[in-house]
Design a protein around this motif. Structure first.
Motif, PDB file in Angstrom:
ATOM      1  N   LEU A 210      30.977  41.064  34.903  1.00 14.15           N
ATOM      2  CA  LEU A 210      30.341  42.015  35.813  1.00 14.15           C
ATOM      3  C   LEU A 210      29.402  42.918  35.026  1.00 14.15           C
TER       4      LEU A 210
ATOM      5  N   GLU B 248      34.282  48.160  43.772  1.00 13.17           N
ATOM      6  CA  GLU B 248      35.148  47.349  44.623  1.00 13.17           C
ATOM      7  C   GLU B 248      34.382  46.829  45.840  1.00 13.17           C
TER       8      GLU B 248
ATOM      9  N   LEU C 131      32.474  43.815  44.556  1.00 11.08           N
ATOM     10  CA  LEU C 131      33.344  42.669  44.282  1.00 11.08           C
ATOM     11  C   LEU C 131      33.897  42.057  45.571  1.00 11.08           C
ATOM     12  N   ALA C 132      34.133  42.895  46.576  1.00  9.39           N
ATOM     13  CA  ALA C 132      34.671  42.404  47.843  1.00  9.39           C
ATOM     14  C   ALA C 132      33.586  41.901  48.784  1.00  9.39           C
TER      15      ALA C 132
ATOM     16  N   LYS D 237      32.259  38.173  46.436  1.00  6.75           N
ATOM     17  CA  LYS D 237      33.581  37.739  46.913  1.00  6.75           C
ATOM     18  C   LYS D 237      33.841  36.243  46.737  1.00  6.75           C
TER      19      LYS D 237
ATOM     20  N   ARG E 276      37.187  36.928  40.246  1.00  4.29           N
ATOM     21  CA  ARG E 276      37.101  38.329  39.836  1.00  4.29           C
ATOM     22  C   ARG E 276      36.900  38.396  38.324  1.00  4.29           C
TER      23      ARG E 276
ATOM     24  N   GLU F  52      36.782  39.654  34.375  1.00  5.95           N
ATOM     25  CA  GLU F  52      37.711  40.380  33.503  1.00  5.95           C
ATOM     26  C   GLU F  52      36.978  41.264  32.499  1.00  5.95           C
TER      27      GLU F  52
ATOM     28  N   SER G 293      33.265  43.562  31.560  1.00  7.39           N
ATOM     29  CA  SER G 293      32.134  44.240  32.193  1.00  7.39           C
ATOM     30  C   SER G 293      31.404  45.149  31.211  1.00  7.39           C
TER      31      SER G 293
END
Length: 333
Positions: A6, A57, A60-61, A65, A69, A71, A73
């Motif tokens: 990310l 969040e 990410l959602a 999505k 996800r 790990e 960043s």
């Protein structure tokens, strides 16, 4: 599927997020990334989220999505990042990096200054993302400098080693302004009535163009107040001679400053101009005194005249630079 990380580029208004591939860098090899490699780049309005956690969040959602996800960043942010506690200068977000990392469940979370990201983006940019101004050729492996007017005046440098690039975060935009002619001495004298100390940022930024205009107007007995967009528009359409003078001086002063940066850092790899201001009048800028003043270093002109200068016009250099930092960090952990 290759591992994804990310990345973010967070400013006072927008928080931009994307996913980046994590690539293996062979010993002695170069990282190769492009903006087109970034996955699901999305800009969120920071004002719509009470905390940075809520914004992360939401990304990410939402846009991310359909992907695993992440790990790891790296996030670029427009404020100091040398402490665990980060408090944004132009936003309400404030947080501890350690607490955010734990809440997100990330193995790696690193925040970097926005100009750190911009510097690390440069080696990944293609020729379509850069507009060359003047002569000179970049020397591979030599330091590069990244600076440019926006809301403020940032400055960073990138040097190169056997274990990857080394970023130099600086506050060089706040070094003292040095006038080079009588008009600039008059501008400095005017600004000293407004500020206790006059830095380069006071002239080479959005407020800088306004300061230059106000100084010239005061000299002419004119008390009009114009914004930077109004000044540049009137200068470009040649509807106001004072605005034309202000923009011309702005470009020339930017050239002197950029040349000083090249001297200070030894930027034989090139000086790269970022920020949202200059791309708005790039053709004018190319014909301005910027490059002549960049090279006008008297006994040291020979040092800078072969150093190239570029204007960065990439769409997402902050995200690309964050992706590069994350890749280098994980490859050399």
């Amino acid at each position: 599927m290759e591992q994804l990380g990310l990345i973010a580029d967070i400013g006072g208004t927008n928080a931009r997020f994307a996913l980046t591939p994590i690539r293996n860098i062979e010993a002695g090899g170069d990282l190769v990334l492009a903006e087109s490699d970034l996955i699901a780049p999305t800009a969120l309005n920071g004002a719509e989220y009470g905390t940075i956690l809520e914004a992360i969040e939401a990304y990410l959602a939402g846009p991310a999505k359909d992907y695993p996800r992440p790990e790891h960043s790296v996030m670029a942010i427009a404020c100091p990042t040398d402490q665990d506690q980060i408090t944004m200068t132009n936003h309400t977000w404030a947080f501890k990096v350690s607490e955010l990392k734990a809440t997100l469940g990330f193995n790696t979370l690193k925040f970097i200054n926005d100009y750190n990201a911009l510097a690390n983006a440069i080696p990944q940019l293609d020729e379509n993302s850069l507009i060359k101004v003047g002569r000179g050729e970049a020397v591979k492996g030599k330091p590069i400098a990244v600076t440019g007017p926006g809301t403020g005046l940032g400055l960073a440098a990138l040097a190169f080693s056997d274990v990857g690039p080394v970023t130099l975060e600086t506050e060089g935009g706040h070094a003292h302004f040095a006038p080079t002619n009588h008009v600039e001495i008059d501008i400095l004298s005017f600004l000293l009535t407004k500020y206790e100390r006059v830095s380069n940022e006071r002239l080479i930024s959005g407020m800088g163009l306004e300061n230059i205009y106000q100084a010239l107007a005061a000299k002419a007995g004119n008390e009009s107040q114009l914004t930077a967009p109004e000044i540049s528009k009137a200068a470009l359409d040649k509807s106001d001679a004072l605005c034309e003078q202000a923009l011309a001086h702005f470009c020339a002063i930017c050239g002197s400053y950029a040349g000083d940066v090249a001297l200070t850092i030894g930027a034989k790899g090139g000086v790269y101009i970022t920020g949202g201001i200059i791309p708005r009048f790039i053709e004018y800028f190319k014909l301005s005194d910027f490059r002549a003043r960049f090279e006008a270093k008297a006994r040291l002109s020979g040092f800078v005249e072969d150093i190239p200068t570029f204007v960065v016009v990439a769409e997402q250099p902050g995200l690309l630079g964050s992706a590069a930092v994350l890749n280098h960090m994980l490859n050399h952990a």
